[in-house]
Design an enzyme around this catalytic site. Structure first.
Site, PDB file in Angstrom:
ATOM      1  N   LYS A 147       0.688  -1.254   0.244  1.00 47.93           N
ATOM      2  CA  LYS A 147      -0.057   0.039   0.087  1.00 47.93           C
ATOM      3  C   LYS A 147       0.984   1.160   0.059  1.00 47.93           C
ATOM      4  O   LYS A 147       0.606   2.153  -0.801  1.00 47.93           O
ATOM      5  CB  LYS A 147      -0.818  -0.065   1.241  1.00 47.93           C
ATOM      6  CG  LYS A 147      -2.163  -0.701   1.379  1.00 47.93           C
ATOM      7  CD  LYS A 147      -2.709  -0.468   2.754  1.00 47.93           C
ATOM      8  CE  LYS A 147      -3.719  -1.436   3.051  1.00 47.93           C
ATOM      9  NZ  LYS A 147      -4.643  -0.813   4.404  1.00 47.93           N
TER      10      LYS A 147
ATOM     11  N   ASP B 288      -8.470   1.771   4.418  1.00 45.09           N
ATOM     12  CA  ASP B 288      -8.991   0.250   4.476  1.00 45.09           C
ATOM     13  C   ASP B 288      -9.157  -0.279   3.225  1.00 45.09           C
ATOM     14  O   ASP B 288     -10.288   0.358   2.748  1.00 45.09           O
ATOM     15  CB  ASP B 288     -10.146   0.077   5.739  1.00 45.09           C
ATOM     16  CG  ASP B 288      -9.907  -1.189   6.400  1.00 45.09           C
ATOM     17  OD1 ASP B 288      -9.077  -1.630   6.975  1.00 45.09           O
ATOM     18  OD2 ASP B 288     -10.911  -1.982   6.178  1.00 45.09           O
TER      19      ASP B 288
ATOM     20  N   LYS C  45      -1.508  -0.368 -12.727  1.00 46.23           N
ATOM     21  CA  LYS C  45      -2.460  -0.805 -11.877  1.00 46.23           C
ATOM     22  C   LYS C  45      -3.228   0.411 -11.370  1.00 46.23           C
ATOM     23  O   LYS C  45      -4.065   0.501 -11.082  1.00 46.23           O
ATOM     24  CB  LYS C  45      -1.800  -1.647 -10.860  1.00 46.23           C
ATOM     25  CG  LYS C  45      -2.797  -2.029  -9.636  1.00 46.23           C
ATOM     26  CD  LYS C  45      -2.007  -2.859  -8.437  1.00 46.23           C
ATOM     27  CE  LYS C  45      -3.065  -2.835  -7.399  1.00 46.23           C
ATOM     28  NZ  LYS C  45      -2.573  -3.350  -6.025  1.00 46.23           N
TER      29      LYS C  45
HETATM   30  P1  ITT Z   1      -2.801  -1.311   7.335  1.00 44.85           P
HETATM   31  O1  ITT Z   1      -4.180  -1.358   8.043  1.00 44.85           O
HETATM   32  O2  ITT Z   1      -1.707  -0.966   8.242  1.00 44.85           O
HETATM   33  O3  ITT Z   1      -2.852  -0.324   6.381  1.00 44.85           O
HETATM   34  P2  ITT Z   1      -3.203  -3.890   6.220  1.00 44.85           P
HETATM   35  O4  ITT Z   1      -2.645  -4.744   5.320  1.00 44.85           O
HETATM   36  O5  ITT Z   1      -3.576  -4.475   7.628  1.00 44.85           O
HETATM   37  O6  ITT Z   1      -2.507  -2.681   6.515  1.00 44.85           O
HETATM   38  P3  ITT Z   1      -6.255  -3.625   5.753  1.00 44.85           P
HETATM   39  O7  ITT Z   1      -6.666  -4.052   7.057  1.00 44.85           O
HETATM   40  O8  ITT Z   1      -6.845  -2.586   5.071  1.00 44.85           O
HETATM   41  O9  ITT Z   1      -4.592  -3.163   5.779  1.00 44.85           O
HETATM   42  O10 ITT Z   1      -6.211  -4.858   4.769  1.00 44.85           O
HETATM   43  C1  ITT Z   1      -6.171  -4.995   3.416  1.00 44.85           C
HETATM   44  C2  ITT Z   1      -6.039  -6.118   2.710  1.00 44.85           C
HETATM   45  O11 ITT Z   1      -6.647  -6.308   1.521  1.00 44.85           O
HETATM   46  C3  ITT Z   1      -4.515  -6.090   2.336  1.00 44.85           C
HETATM   47  O12 ITT Z   1      -3.693  -6.773   3.292  1.00 44.85           O
HETATM   48  C4  ITT Z   1      -4.698  -7.215   1.148  1.00 44.85           C
HETATM   49  O13 ITT Z   1      -4.649  -8.425   1.755  1.00 44.85           O
HETATM   50  C5  ITT Z   1      -5.879  -6.828   0.410  1.00 44.85           C
HETATM   51  N1  ITT Z   1      -5.516  -5.768  -0.562  1.00 44.85           N
HETATM   52  C6  ITT Z   1      -6.146  -4.503  -0.346  1.00 44.85           C
HETATM   53  N2  ITT Z   1      -5.706  -3.875  -1.435  1.00 44.85           N
HETATM   54  C7  ITT Z   1      -5.134  -4.789  -2.442  1.00 44.85           C
HETATM   55  C8  ITT Z   1      -4.584  -4.565  -3.535  1.00 44.85           C
HETATM   56  O14 ITT Z   1      -4.435  -3.384  -4.218  1.00 44.85           O
HETATM   57  N3  ITT Z   1      -4.168  -5.642  -4.185  1.00 44.85           N
HETATM   58  C9  ITT Z   1      -4.140  -6.778  -3.337  1.00 44.85           C
HETATM   59  N4  ITT Z   1      -4.849  -6.957  -2.460  1.00 44.85           N
HETATM   60  C10 ITT Z   1      -5.250  -6.084  -1.662  1.00 44.85           C
END
Ligand code: ITT
Length: 200
Positions: free
Chosen positions: A13, A70, A177
């Site tokens: 991210k 999120d 992307k």
């Molecule tokens: P933060 O809360 O610290 O930002 P996190 O990875 O725990 O990090 P989230 O709770 O928002 O964040 O989880 C988002 C998940 O969704 C991420 O870990 C991926 O598994 C999936 N995801 C989100 N955006 C994505 C993308 O662009 N490509 C692939 N998977 C994605």
């Protein structure tokens, strides 16, 4: 110069957000640039709730203007799962993505929908200590594909087939992307908001 904290622990991210916000008249910092802050629990039932909670938490802890987001993958044949549980899908021990994919493939096979329509969604919140200043959302529609393909991106990108590109989001360069992604859409709205604020 105003400092903007990018409050995410996810390296994938962070890379994508930095790219979209590059060149703004702001000093952009990551969590690794500030004294360590404990991760908040994510208890919200929507991407929006979690984004707001994370932004307010990190803004309060750092005293900085903060953006958090999120995001996750919603699969139609699984009634929107894994959704807000995307990062934790497969258990709290956070299995590798190969295991998450195998589990999803099994669940989709059971429902007779191996290529279910799916979408990524991203909700972001910009906050200062005590208040949310701006919110935005983005989504991208595609479908699940098997086997996983590509080495770009992160997370579920290798199993997310995007019809207009004819390939998965892990098979295109980062800027391609971002030009269509849920995160790209949401953070371009933030960029416009920040540019407008600078001119006021
Ligand atoms: P933060 O809360 O610290 O930002 P996190 O990875 O725990 O990090 P989230 O709770 O928002 O964040 O989880 C988002 C998940 O969704 C991420 O870990 C991926 O598994 C999936 N995801 C989100 N955006 C994505 C993308 O662009 N490509 C692939 N998977 C994605």
């Amino acid at each position: 110069m105003t400092t903007l904290l990018l409050a995410t622990t996810n390296a994938g991210k962070l890379r994508e957000i930095r790219d979209v916000l590059a060149g703004l008249d702001l000093e952009v910092r990551a969590l690794s640039d500030i004294p360590a802050v404990a991760e908040p629990e994510e208890t919200g039932r929507t991407f929006e709730e979690n984004a707001r909670a994370k932004a307010l938490y990190y803004a309060g802890a750092s005293g900085l203007l903060t953006v958090a987001e999120d995001s996750g993958l919603e699969i139609d044949a699984l009634d929107g799962a894994p959704g807000v549980y995307s990062a934790r899908f497969g258990g709290e021990r956070a299995p590798a993505y190969a295991e998450k994919f195998a589990l999803l493939y099994r669940m989709l096979a059971e429902r007779g929908a191996p290529e279910s329509p799916a979408r990524f969604a991203c909700a972001l919140a910009l906050a200062r200590p005590g208040g949310v200043l701006f919110e935005a959302r983005g989504t991208i529609e595609g479908r699940i594909t098997s086997p996983p393909r590509g080495t770009g991106g992160f997370g579920y990108d290798p199993i997310f087939f995007y019809p207009p590109f004819g390939c998965t989001l892990a098979e295109v360069p980062a800027d391609r992307k971002s030009s269509v992604s849920h995160r790209g859409q949401a953070f371009r709205q933030l960029r416009t908001f920040l540019e407008r604020e600078r001119r006021r």
